[in-house]
Scaffold this active site. Structure first.
Site, PDB file in Angstrom:
ATOM      1  CB  SER A  73      -0.570  25.267 -33.927  1.00 39.00           C
ATOM      2  OG  SER A  73      -1.462  26.001 -34.006  1.00 39.00           O
ATOM      3  CG  PHE A  74      -2.040  27.994 -29.364  1.00 41.50           C
ATOM      4  CD1 PHE A  74      -2.194  27.919 -27.973  1.00 41.50           C
ATOM      5  CD2 PHE A  74      -3.054  27.611 -30.146  1.00 41.50           C
ATOM      6  CE1 PHE A  74      -3.194  27.296 -27.358  1.00 41.50           C
ATOM      7  CE2 PHE A  74      -4.137  26.840 -29.443  1.00 41.50           C
ATOM      8  CZ  PHE A  74      -4.213  26.921 -28.078  1.00 41.50           C
ATOM      9  CB  ILE A 126     -10.207  22.265 -21.458  1.00 45.71           C
ATOM     10  CG1 ILE A 126      -9.843  23.734 -21.903  1.00 45.71           C
ATOM     11  CG2 ILE A 126     -10.947  21.823 -20.383  1.00 45.71           C
ATOM     12  CD1 ILE A 126     -10.867  24.630 -21.343  1.00 45.71           C
ATOM     13  N   GLY A 127      -8.129  21.732 -24.196  1.00 43.98           N
ATOM     14  CA  GLY A 127      -7.855  21.831 -25.556  1.00 43.98           C
ATOM     15  C   GLY A 127      -6.405  21.965 -25.960  1.00 43.98           C
ATOM     16  CG  HIS A 128      -2.711  20.482 -27.149  1.00 47.28           C
ATOM     17  ND1 HIS A 128      -2.297  20.175 -25.942  1.00 47.28           N
ATOM     18  CD2 HIS A 128      -1.680  20.713 -28.046  1.00 47.28           C
ATOM     19  CE1 HIS A 128      -0.970  20.274 -26.013  1.00 47.28           C
ATOM     20  NE2 HIS A 128      -0.473  20.440 -27.194  1.00 47.28           N
ATOM     21  CG  ASP A 181      -9.886  28.768 -38.383  1.00 46.80           C
ATOM     22  OD1 ASP A 181     -10.173  28.044 -39.419  1.00 46.80           O
ATOM     23  OD2 ASP A 181      -8.898  28.625 -37.530  1.00 46.80           O
TER      24      ASP A 181
HETATM   25  P1  ATP Z   1      -5.781  24.884 -33.260  1.00 46.97           P
HETATM   26  O1  ATP Z   1      -4.524  24.906 -33.678  1.00 46.97           O
HETATM   27  O2  ATP Z   1      -6.362  23.571 -32.683  1.00 46.97           O
HETATM   28  O3  ATP Z   1      -6.847  25.436 -34.315  1.00 46.97           O
HETATM   29  P2  ATP Z   1      -6.276  27.345 -31.958  1.00 46.97           P
HETATM   30  O4  ATP Z   1      -5.301  28.102 -32.155  1.00 46.97           O
HETATM   31  O5  ATP Z   1      -7.531  27.231 -32.958  1.00 46.97           O
HETATM   32  O6  ATP Z   1      -5.754  25.589 -31.890  1.00 46.97           O
HETATM   33  P3  ATP Z   1      -8.703  27.607 -30.003  1.00 46.97           P
HETATM   34  O7  ATP Z   1      -9.403  27.203 -31.077  1.00 46.97           O
HETATM   35  O8  ATP Z   1      -8.718  29.108 -29.400  1.00 46.97           O
HETATM   36  O9  ATP Z   1      -7.003  27.401 -30.681  1.00 46.97           O
HETATM   37  O10 ATP Z   1      -8.389  26.648 -28.917  1.00 46.97           O
HETATM   38  C1  ATP Z   1      -8.101  25.310 -29.006  1.00 46.97           C
HETATM   39  C2  ATP Z   1      -9.430  24.432 -28.349  1.00 46.97           C
HETATM   40  O11 ATP Z   1      -9.569  24.793 -27.034  1.00 46.97           O
HETATM   41  C3  ATP Z   1     -10.767  24.698 -28.951  1.00 46.97           C
HETATM   42  O12 ATP Z   1     -11.010  23.790 -30.144  1.00 46.97           O
HETATM   43  C4  ATP Z   1     -11.616  24.653 -27.726  1.00 46.97           C
HETATM   44  O13 ATP Z   1     -11.778  22.949 -27.448  1.00 46.97           O
HETATM   45  C5  ATP Z   1     -10.964  24.808 -26.493  1.00 46.97           C
HETATM   46  N1  ATP Z   1     -11.224  26.228 -26.052  1.00 46.97           N
HETATM   47  C6  ATP Z   1     -10.614  27.261 -26.463  1.00 46.97           C
HETATM   48  N2  ATP Z   1     -11.199  28.453 -25.878  1.00 46.97           N
HETATM   49  C7  ATP Z   1     -12.080  27.745 -24.901  1.00 46.97           C
HETATM   50  C8  ATP Z   1     -13.039  28.458 -23.826  1.00 46.97           C
HETATM   51  N3  ATP Z   1     -13.068  29.731 -23.756  1.00 46.97           N
HETATM   52  N4  ATP Z   1     -13.751  27.425 -23.206  1.00 46.97           N
HETATM   53  C9  ATP Z   1     -13.597  26.195 -23.263  1.00 46.97           C
HETATM   54  N5  ATP Z   1     -12.781  25.638 -24.264  1.00 46.97           N
HETATM   55  C10 ATP Z   1     -11.954  26.530 -25.074  1.00 46.97           C
HETATM   56 MG    MG Z   2      -9.365  26.595 -32.946  1.00 48.00          MG
END
Ligand code: ATP
Ligand code: MG
Length: 320
Positions: free
Chosen positions: A38-39, A34-36, A151
């Site tokens: 850097s990690f 559902i999301g992507h 952030d």
């Molecule tokens: P990025 O490098 O894209 O910033 P990140 O380290 O910020 O990644 P997250 O923001 O935690 O990672 O998660 C990436 C994406 O996954 C979010 O923008 C969101 O769309 C989705 N996501 C994260 N946590 C959840 C959750 N609990 N429920 C639904 N979607 C989620």
């Molecule tokens: Mg994020």
């Protein structure tokens, strides 16, 4: 099998206690991305024992910079597990498998940024007020515990099926306030974070700046300066006057709220507790604003063309 490095540190009982010992591949079923980031990636999944729907952030700690990645995982887990508030994402535990940490959280439909992407137009003022109000409650909670998110942006503000607002992504958060490192996403960064590169400290007020930028993002679909490269934007934020809402369609109350968040001098910028008393978030608004917004978003997703649909169908996962 655990990586040798992780296996080693897991002998430290304090760190071993951060992780459940079950095999996550057996416990969590029906994973969909559902999301992507850097990690790695974030997945929708179901707990096979409880049938509970969850979100799982998989973070790998192999390859280059294994030690740094492992430290980042520990940091995020330690930060998340101490949070307990209706407007911060609920943490459910972490598992380790094959050089990957499985960070399990409550599941949300998507971020405020996903809503902008689906609708291809700004949100309405009441919707922005409702999202901002929820985010502000989350921030007031963090700041009262001397925590800084660092952030805040639409992509890190998530919405649940029943229309709750949840702060997420604590990968950049600071457990100390004041702090001094250069952390965040350029376009949303407060001037004092940029200037802290040289000297000085900052506190939770940096999240208030980012919240002001997020309001503009929700109202205009992009944060100010987004057409510039990140370096130029940083220079601009530090040197120039604060941005304001462009259109004059917005109410005075909304404009004043944004201007107040975007005071360049942190001492002149309100705290999250003060902003909770601002007319923009306190004004009456229909109870169902966010529930209706989510319903409208789901309907819009069903109408998307193939490519867009594939990207946004995650918003419909919970019902299928
Ligand atoms: P990025 O490098 O894209 O910033 P990140 O380290 O910020 O990644 P997250 O923001 O935690 O990672 O998660 C990436 C994406 O996954 C979010 O923008 C969101 O769309 C989705 N996501 C994260 N946590 C959840 C959750 N609990 N429920 C639904 N979607 C989620
Ligand atoms: Mg994020």
């Amino acid at each position: 099998p655990l990586g040798s490095m992780a296996a080693g540190v897991l002998k430290d009982p304090e760190i071993a206690d951060l992780f459940y010992k079950d095999d996550p591949e057996e416990l969590f079923i029906g994973l969909h991305e559902i999301g992507h980031g850097s990690f790695g990636a974030v997945y929708f999944a179901t707990n096979a024992h409880t049938s509970e729907v969850v979100a799982i952030k998989k973070m790998s700690y192999s390859g280059k910079q294994t030690h740094e990645k492992w430290q980042d995982i520990l940091k995020e887990v330690k930060f998340l597990r101490q949070l307990k508030h209706p407007n911060t994402i609920e943490y459910k535990g972490c598992y380790l498998k094959e050089h990957t940490a499985w960070l399990v959280m409550e599941y949300c439909l998507g971020s405020a940024s996903d809503l902008l992407e689906v609708h291809k137009k700004p949100l309405q003022e009441v919707e922005i007020a409702a999202i901002t109000h929820g985010a502000l409650h989350g921030l007031a909670y963090l700041h009262s515990h001397a925590l800084i998110h660092r952030d805040i942006k639409a992509g890190n503000i998530l919405l649940t099926e029943p229309g709750q607002v949840k702060l997420a992504d604590f990968g950049s958060a600071s457990m100390a306030s004041p702090a001094n490192s250069f952390v965040g996403t350029p376009y949303w960064m407060a001037p004092e974070v940029i200037l802290a590169m040289d000297e000085g400290q900052y506190d939770g007020k940096v999240d208030i700046w980012s919240l002001g930028i997020t309001c503009i993002e929700l109202a205009e679909r992009k944060p100010p300066l987004f057409n510039m490269n990140a370096m130029s934007a940083l220079y601009h934020i530090a040197q120039n006057d604060s941005p304001t809402l462009q259109s004059n369609e917005w109410t005075d109350s909304f404009r004043r709220f944004v201007d107040y968040c975007l005071q360049k001098i942190p001492q002149e910028r309100p705290t999250s507790a003060e902003l909770l008393r601002h007319d923009f978030v306190r004004r009456d608004r229909p109870l169902r604003v966010l529930i209706d917004l989510i319903q409208r978003t789901k309907d819009a997703v069903r109408e998307l063309d193939n490519l867009q649909y594939r990207k946004m169908k995650k918003i419909l996962f919970q019902e299928t």
